[in-house]
Design a protein around this motif. Structure first.
Motif, PDB file in Angstrom:
ATOM      1  N   GLU A  75      44.195 -13.773 -17.459  1.00 30.71           N
ATOM      2  CA  GLU A  75      45.593 -14.169 -17.231  1.00 30.71           C
ATOM      3  C   GLU A  75      45.701 -15.209 -16.120  1.00 30.71           C
ATOM      4  N   GLN A  76      44.959 -15.026 -15.051  1.00 31.30           N
ATOM      5  CA  GLN A  76      44.999 -15.998 -13.954  1.00 31.30           C
ATOM      6  C   GLN A  76      44.448 -17.355 -14.397  1.00 31.30           C
ATOM      7  N   LYS A  77      43.382 -17.336 -15.215  1.00 32.82           N
ATOM      8  CA  LYS A  77      42.836 -18.595 -15.720  1.00 32.82           C
ATOM      9  C   LYS A  77      43.843 -19.306 -16.618  1.00 32.82           C
ATOM     10  N   ASN A  78      44.512 -18.549 -17.498  1.00 30.09           N
ATOM     11  CA  ASN A  78      45.528 -19.149 -18.376  1.00 30.09           C
ATOM     12  C   ASN A  78      46.679 -19.749 -17.572  1.00 30.09           C
ATOM     13  N   LYS A  79      47.105 -19.027 -16.538  1.00 30.54           N
ATOM     14  CA  LYS A  79      48.197 -19.528 -15.690  1.00 30.54           C
ATOM     15  C   LYS A  79      47.791 -20.812 -14.973  1.00 30.54           C
ATOM     16  N   ALA A  80      46.567 -20.839 -14.462  1.00 29.74           N
ATOM     17  CA  ALA A  80      46.087 -22.059 -13.787  1.00 29.74           C
ATOM     18  C   ALA A  80      45.998 -23.222 -14.773  1.00 29.74           C
TER      19      ALA A  80
END
Length: 283
Positions: free
Chosen positions: A166-171
């Motif tokens: 999720e953090q990678k997608n948000k970034a």
């Protein structure tokens, strides 16, 4: 008794009408009586060339100011774009730094939990080893507890992987948004540049039209001056012909009077009237 007093009072002399007029008015009145001849075509052409040079210099100066203004606008746009890119880069770096810190903290907490779980499992294993003499039911219960711990550990690992994704997608979404904003900014700068070029071309067209109009007016003025000069020359030629005709007529009359007058002896002294030439008689 008081002594007599005497006062000196300055009396202003009356102002003549000429003193009440301004120098410009006096200069214009003095020019009224002067006979001013029209300018020759060469002088008109020189004046036109000087006017064209002055007009071209003024237009070049205005064009230079417009170019300087355009360069200044471009510099401001480039500075704003560089500032925006620097801000976006700084924001992206800050986001990446925060993500890295969060990932490091998360990994540290996960590792701590894993170590805690591992130590707990080790303690549980040691306790299980110590309780090998216990009954089979106790062994099954301990086995179930161990399985539950393993399930919790695997669930925690899955949650960690999900949070990381999720953090990678948000970034990635933030980076895509920054790229989209940069593309929109580039497009607006391109439109602004095109508008400025259109304005410059329109100004150049207006300048060319104004120059053509002035040249047409100057040609008309030169043609008019030529006509006036031709009429003046024709008038002077007519006056010369009339004057020459009058002189020839008077000479003929004087010659006729001389021939019709009574002859006198050569020895006789001529009178002052007879000694005058026909040209003097005409005068």
């Amino acid at each position: 008794m008081h002594d007599s007093l005497a006062f000196e009072v300055d009396v202003k002399s009356p102002v003549p009408p000429e003193a009440a007029k301004s120098p410009a008015q006096l200069r214009l009145e003095s020019r009224l009586g002067q006979c001013r001849s029209p300018k020759s075509p060469a002088e008109l052409k020189t004046d036109q060339e000087n006017a064209d040079l002055n007009r071209k210099a003024l237009q070049d100066a205005k064009l230079g100011k417009n170019k300087e203004h355009l360069n200044l606008v471009k510099q401001v746009c480039v500075q704003q774009q560089s500032k925006k890119e620097a801000e976006q880069k700084a924001t992206a770096e800050a986001v990446e730094k925060r993500l890295a810190n969060a990932e490091a903290n998360r990994l540290a907490s996960v590792e701590k939990a894993v170590e805690k779980t591992k130590s707990h499992n080790e303690r549980v294993g040691e306790s299980l080893k110590k309780k090998e003499e216990r009954t089979e039911e106790e062994k099954e219960g301990n086995q179930k507890n161990l399985e539950k711990l393993q399930e919790k550990t695997s669930a925690a690992e899955e949650r960690r992987a999900q949070l990381l994704e999720e953090q990678k997608n948000k970034a990635a979404a933030d980076v895509a948004k920054a790229k989209e904003l940069h593309a929109k900014k580039q497009e607006s700068l391109k439109e602004m540049d095109e508008k400025l070029r259109e304005k410059i071309s329109a100004a150049e067209e207006r300048r060319t039209a104004a120059i053509a109009e002035v040249q047409q007016k100057a040609a008309a003025d030169v043609e008019k001056a030529k006509k006036v000069a031709e009429e003046q020359a024709q008038k002077e030629q007519t006056q010369k012909e009339e004057l020459l005709s009058g002189i020839q007529t008077k000479l003929a009359q004087a010659e006729e009077r001389r021939l019709t007058s009574p002859a006198r002896p050569n020895s006789a002294k001529k009178s002052p009237a007879a000694q005058r030439s026909p040209m003097q008689e005409i005068q």
